[in-house]
Write a protein that holds these residues in place. Structure first.
Motif, short mmCIF file in Angstrom:
data_model
loop_
_atom_site.label_atom_id
_atom_site.label_comp_id
_atom_site.label_asym_id
_atom_site.label_seq_id
_atom_site.Cartn_x
_atom_site.Cartn_y
_atom_site.Cartn_z
N MET A 331 0.81 -1.21 0.00
CA MET A 331 0.00 0.00 0.00
C MET A 331 0.84 1.27 0.00
SD MET A 331 -3.10 -0.91 -0.31
CE MET A 331 -3.93 0.65 -0.06
N MET A 332 1.93 1.28 0.76
CA MET A 332 2.72 2.51 0.86
C MET A 332 4.20 2.32 0.57
SD MET A 332 0.91 4.61 3.95
CE MET A 332 1.58 6.20 3.55
N MET A 381 -12.77 13.98 -0.16
CA MET A 381 -13.39 13.61 -1.42
C MET A 381 -12.27 13.36 -2.43
SD MET A 381 -16.39 16.51 -1.34
CE MET A 381 -17.40 15.93 -2.68
N SER A 383 -11.85 11.84 -5.23
CA SER A 383 -12.03 12.03 -6.67
C SER A 383 -11.97 13.51 -7.02
CB SER A 383 -13.36 11.43 -7.11
OG SER A 383 -14.43 12.04 -6.44
N GLY A 409 -3.62 5.57 0.34
CA GLY A 409 -3.84 4.87 -0.92
C GLY A 409 -5.13 4.07 -0.98
N SER A 412 -7.18 4.88 -4.22
CA SER A 412 -6.69 4.26 -5.45
C SER A 412 -7.02 2.78 -5.46
CB SER A 412 -5.18 4.42 -5.59
OG SER A 412 -4.83 5.76 -5.77
N TYR A 413 -6.91 2.15 -4.29
CA TYR A 413 -7.20 0.72 -4.21
C TYR A 413 -8.66 0.45 -4.56
CZ TYR A 413 -8.09 -3.88 -2.23
OH TYR A 413 -8.47 -5.18 -2.07
N ALA A 414 -9.57 1.27 -4.03
CA ALA A 414 -10.99 0.99 -4.18
C ALA A 414 -11.56 1.45 -5.52
CB ALA A 414 -11.77 1.66 -3.04
N CYS A 415 -10.90 2.37 -6.21
CA CYS A 415 -11.48 3.00 -7.41
C CYS A 415 -11.78 2.00 -8.52
CB CYS A 415 -10.55 4.07 -7.94
SG CYS A 415 -11.21 4.91 -9.39
N LYS A 418 -10.08 2.75 -11.69
CA LYS A 418 -8.62 2.59 -11.60
C LYS A 418 -7.87 3.90 -11.79
CE LYS A 418 -9.69 -1.63 -11.18
NZ LYS A 418 -9.77 -2.19 -9.85
N ARG A 419 -8.47 4.98 -11.31
CA ARG A 419 -7.77 6.26 -11.40
C ARG A 419 -6.59 6.26 -10.42
NH1 ARG A 419 -11.40 11.18 -10.34
NH2 ARG A 419 -9.75 12.29 -11.41
N GLN A 420 -5.56 7.05 -10.77
CA GLN A 420 -4.38 7.15 -9.90
C GLN A 420 -4.64 8.27 -8.89
OE1 GLN A 420 -2.27 4.85 -10.47
NE2 GLN A 420 -1.76 4.62 -12.62
N VAL A 422 -4.47 8.72 -5.43
CA VAL A 422 -3.53 9.16 -4.40
C VAL A 422 -2.26 9.71 -5.03
CG1 VAL A 422 -2.28 7.03 -3.90
CG2 VAL A 422 -2.75 8.64 -2.08
N GLN A 423 -1.92 9.20 -6.20
CA GLN A 423 -0.72 9.70 -6.89
C GLN A 423 -0.87 11.18 -7.23
OE1 GLN A 423 0.32 7.41 -10.33
NE2 GLN A 423 2.04 8.71 -10.85
N LYS A 426 -0.95 13.21 -3.91
CA LYS A 426 0.39 13.29 -3.33
C LYS A 426 1.23 14.35 -4.05
CE LYS A 426 2.53 8.98 -1.87
NZ LYS A 426 2.87 7.67 -2.41
N ALA B 5 3.79 4.60 -8.70
CA ALA B 5 3.49 5.19 -7.40
C ALA B 5 2.60 4.24 -6.61
CB ALA B 5 2.80 6.54 -7.60
N THR B 6 2.54 4.46 -5.29
CA THR B 6 1.71 3.61 -4.44
C THR B 6 0.24 3.87 -4.71
OG1 THR B 6 1.72 5.31 -2.76
CG2 THR B 6 3.40 3.59 -2.58
N PRO B 7 -0.67 3.00 -4.32
CA PRO B 7 -0.44 1.63 -3.84
C PRO B 7 -0.20 0.65 -4.99
CG PRO B 7 -2.78 2.12 -3.86
CD PRO B 7 -2.08 3.37 -4.29
N HIS B 8 0.42 -0.47 -4.65
CA HIS B 8 0.79 -1.43 -5.68
C HIS B 8 -0.24 -2.53 -5.86
CE1 HIS B 8 4.51 0.70 -5.73
NE2 HIS B 8 4.66 0.51 -4.45
N ILE B 9 -1.34 -2.45 -5.14
CA ILE B 9 -2.42 -3.42 -5.34
C ILE B 9 -3.72 -2.68 -5.63
CG2 ILE B 9 -1.49 -5.40 -4.09
CD1 ILE B 9 -2.93 -4.38 -1.59
N ARG B 10 -4.63 -3.37 -6.27
CA ARG B 10 -5.92 -2.78 -6.63
C ARG B 10 -7.02 -3.78 -6.30
NH1 ARG B 10 -3.16 1.11 -7.25
NH2 ARG B 10 -3.02 2.49 -9.03
N SER B 11 -8.19 -3.26 -5.96
CA SER B 11 -9.33 -4.13 -5.72
C SER B 11 -9.80 -4.70 -7.05
CB SER B 11 -10.46 -3.35 -5.07
OG SER B 11 -10.92 -2.36 -5.97
#
Lengths: 440, 306
Positions: A331-332, A381, A383, A409, A412-415, A418-420, A422-423, A426, B5-11
């Protein structure tokens, strides 16, 4: 007792079963050892050795430079080969001391320590600083600074962050299981600094064996209790941890001390114990070497400065060619393009993944589903913030509390698009922080 | 080796997966519509879906944009449009509606996620204006008839049991409360939609109709109002459309309340018996405003030590 938690967060695949049951193994490094001068937040340390000089294991090789800075110690014996820029996990090249390991592990005398009863609070703080201890959970904030708040009497809680919410990581877990006495002893030392504080061992409920063991150990400690937290990422994030254990919330302009809390990671507290009781400076840390591309995933006790490639070798090498190698959790952590980088005080893991999930997906248009809002632990928010970041709308970004992001992050994980997220956020945060620095 | 960039995993969530779940959730209502109205309904569903997908594909080809039909959102639009048509309309009405929904309401405003109005409902309202007679003529079992909601408005008796099951005249997908609820529960279980909007919508609507409707708090009247027209389909499948509903948690509730008020207003005081489509597209326009005033208080900055 109800399990404590915070609002938001995600439940990624944990991957901890790969290394959970693997006891810690000592690594004996060979060849070159690299000690970056900046392994902590704050001013880089200043070298106190010269090229060609012979150093012993446990000898100070760089001195702290200012209050927010800590010294660095050699973790092997050998000769100083050079002081030059070397590649580190973040992808930067930073000034580092390179030592040629002679393989003898000849030890320097320990730091001189008085019995704990005779030490004053300032003695303890000085010793922690002298030992070069920093937050080993990842941030690398000098521990003595954390332990020197303006008003120590207003600290109500000393929280041991035993959550380890990053997937795949089990280094703190093994430490708690194999060395819980040291953890409790370290916490007791920190409690000596704060007369009105209670100690909390905050453990996630996916580690029932640790909870049981720690509860047994603190049964006769009136000042220390074990609190069980819900397993969720980012439960180990400082702000979320403080909220879950004490129901106090802090924002980016506050320090944990403002909420009467001091938070330290498991390995850090153990390092405090070693320094204050045994006079041992920080020379080792625990690193999880894991991922589905590794032959024999394991936990290692690693001398700081060891090359990551040696860790991978000790874990049986690669099964298959990984698509991505990460220093730290998924994740980080930092993606590595070259594995020849040293283990530092903040390196928690080496993760080798056969599939890169990020490359698998192509970012697409936001569908405004609001999943990022649901998971954001800071209740932002994401997005919208990412939109502002992409349009460089600094004022809007700050107005919508973009600076409160903890960069976990989760968004980004949940989107689903698949948008970046947190990138982008940050990047904007870095830009704004740099602007602020320029102005002041 | 890859670096990012982080995170390196995706749902495993993705846009197409969400759209697929919505399509699956609409299958009971679609299936019941075809059973209830026969093969003309099936033809309309087919024509409508084909038109929306083709329109998106052709538009993106002409404009040299990346083709996004594989995200399945055009299929959802086509399906929803068909479910909002009376089974008696000719096939070319579905074609006009499909082109309008995708071309005018969706693509001209930037494609998926950028439209400010629900494409299917925008198209339906467009069709009602253009072809008023055809869009409001309902036949059932080959006989021209009024919908139960219109009968209720005229003060006639309706069979609420048939309304819940769905064996009544109306638009193809809106008649069966049971089929719609089956899909809605599926979407809630898979975390695709949130209960906030439909709950706020339906509760507000019931209160409004209870207070101002001519049937008052009579359970029979309220059941008929709830089960009649496009309310259930609208509340669970159209009002919850991501792009055109607020993303803030509190905003969702406000939005639901506005929907309930407008629907109640239209049904009780307007000359038409129905009002769901208009209520939703008008509320769609209010979404940016609602979002602006319902930004959540961020962690550490909002009262009670939070």
């Amino acid at each position: 007792m109800a399990t404590l938690t915070f609002k938001g967060g995600i439940h990624p695949y944990e991957g901890k079963e790969l290394t959970k049951d693997k006891p810690m193994v000592q690594i004996t490094p060979t060849g070159e050892m690299v000690y970056p001068l900046s392994q902590h937040i704050g001013a880089p340390a200043t070298p106190v050795v010269t090229v060609g000089q012979r150093v012993l294991k446990g000898e100070k090789i760089a001195e702290a430079n200012g209050f927010v800075s800590v010294p660095i110690y050699a973790s092997v014996s050998g000769t100083v080969k050079s002081i030059e820029k070397r590649l580190i996990t973040t992808g930067d090249r930073v000034d580092s001391i390179v030592i040629d390991n002679d393989g003898l592990f000849e030890e320097a005398p320990c730091m001189s320590v008085k019995p704990i009863e005779e030490m004053t609070k300032d003695d303890i703080r000085a010793l922690i600083r002298e030992a070069g201890i920093v937050g080993m959970g990842g941030a690398g904030f000098p521990t003595h600074v954390k332990l020197s708040p303006k008003e120590p009497d207003k600290i109500n809680y000393v929280i041991a962050n035993c959550s380890e919410c990053e997937p795949y990581l089990t280094s703190d877990y093994r430490r708690m299981l194999e060395d819980p006495e040291r953890l409790v002893a370290g916490l007791k030392i920190i409690l000596l600094l704060f007369d009105h504080a209670k100690g909390i061992l905050a453990v996630e409920d996916n580690k029932p064996d640790c909870i049981r063991r720690l509860k047994e150990l603190v049964i006769d400690e009136p000042r220390i209790s074990v609190k069980v937290l819900k397993t969720k990422y980012p439960q180990g994030s400082e702000r979320q941890l403080i909220y879950a254990t004490t129901k106090r919330a802090i924002n980016s302009s506050m320090l944990p001390a403002d909420a009467g809390c001091v938070v330290n990671n498991v390995d850090t507290i153990c390092a405090v114990c070693s320094a204050v009781i045994e006079g041992k400076p920080l020379m080792h840390r625990i690193v999880t070497v894991t991922g589905d591309a590794v032959n024999d995933p394991k936990n290692f006790i690693v001398p700081i400065g060891t090359n990551y490639a040696q860790l991978l070798e000790a874990a049986g090498g690669l099964k298959v060619q990984p698509e991505k190698i990460v220093s730290g959790g998924p994740m980080m952590g930092f993606a590595l393009y070259d594995i020849n980088v040293p283990v530092t005080k903040t390196s928690s893991a080496l993760l080798c993944m056969t599939k890169d999930e990020v490359a698998k997906w192509k970012p697409s248009a936001c569908i405004k589903c609001g999943k990022c809002l649901e998971v954001c632990p800071s209740r932002l928010m994401p997005s919208k913030l990412a939109d502002y970041a992409e349009h460089a709308a600094k004022e809007q970004f700050e107005k919508y509390n973009g600076m409160e992001c903890v960069e976990c992050g989760s968004c980004s994980y949940a989107c689903p698009a698949k948008r970046q997220l947190v990138q982008s956020i940050k990047y904007m945060r870095r830009t704004i922080l740099a602007d602020r620095k320029k102005k002041s | 080796m890859n670096v990012s960039a982080t995170p390196h995993i995706r749902s495993n969530e993705s846009t197409s997966r969400i759209m697929l779940l919505v399509i699956i959730a609409l299958l009971p209502a679609t299936g019941f519509g075809i059973y209830n109205f026969g093969y003309p309904a099936a033809i309309l569903v087919g024509v409508s879906v084909a038109t929306t997908v083709l329109t998106e594909f052709v538009y993106e080809k002409i404009m040299k944009l990346p083709v996004t039909v594989s995200d399945l959102s055009a299929v959802v639009t086509g399906l929803l449009l068909a479910l909002n048509l009376p089974s008696s309309v000719p096939w070319w009405i579905a074609v006009i509606g499909g082109v309008f929904a995708i071309l005018v309401v969706k693509m001209l405003f930037g494609g998926i996620g950028q439209n400010f109005m629900n494409p299917a409902l925008g198209a339906r309202c467009f069709l009602v204006i253009c072809f008023a007679a055809r869009m409001t003529a309902f036949t059932y079992d080959g006989v021209s008839t009024a919908t139960p909601l219109a009968m209720l408005k005229a003060g006639e008796d309706v069979n609420t049991w048939n309304m819940v099951i769905g064996t009544i005249p109306g638009c193809i997908g809106e008649t069966s409360v049971i089929a719609i609820m089956a899909g809605a529960i599926f979407l809630i279980l898979f975390d695709v939609i949130d209960m906030k909007i439909p709950a706020a919508y339906l509760i507000t609507f019931v209160i409004f109709v209870g207070l101002f409707g001519k049937g008052g708090w009579d359970a029979y009247y309220l059941t008929a109002q709830l089960a009649g027209g496009g309310l259930m389909l609208g509340a669970f499948f159209m009002a919850t459309d991501y792009a055109t509903s607020p993303i803030t948690p509190f905003g969702k509730i406000i939005y639901g309340i506005i929907l309930g008020l407008l629907t109640g207003l239209f049904r009780v005081y307007s000359s038409s018996a129905e009002g769901v489509s208009y209520a939703i597209i008008i509320s769609n326009l209010l979404v940016p405003l609602i979002e602006r005033f319902t930004v959540p208080k961020c962690f550490g900055k909002g009262g009670e030590n939070r």
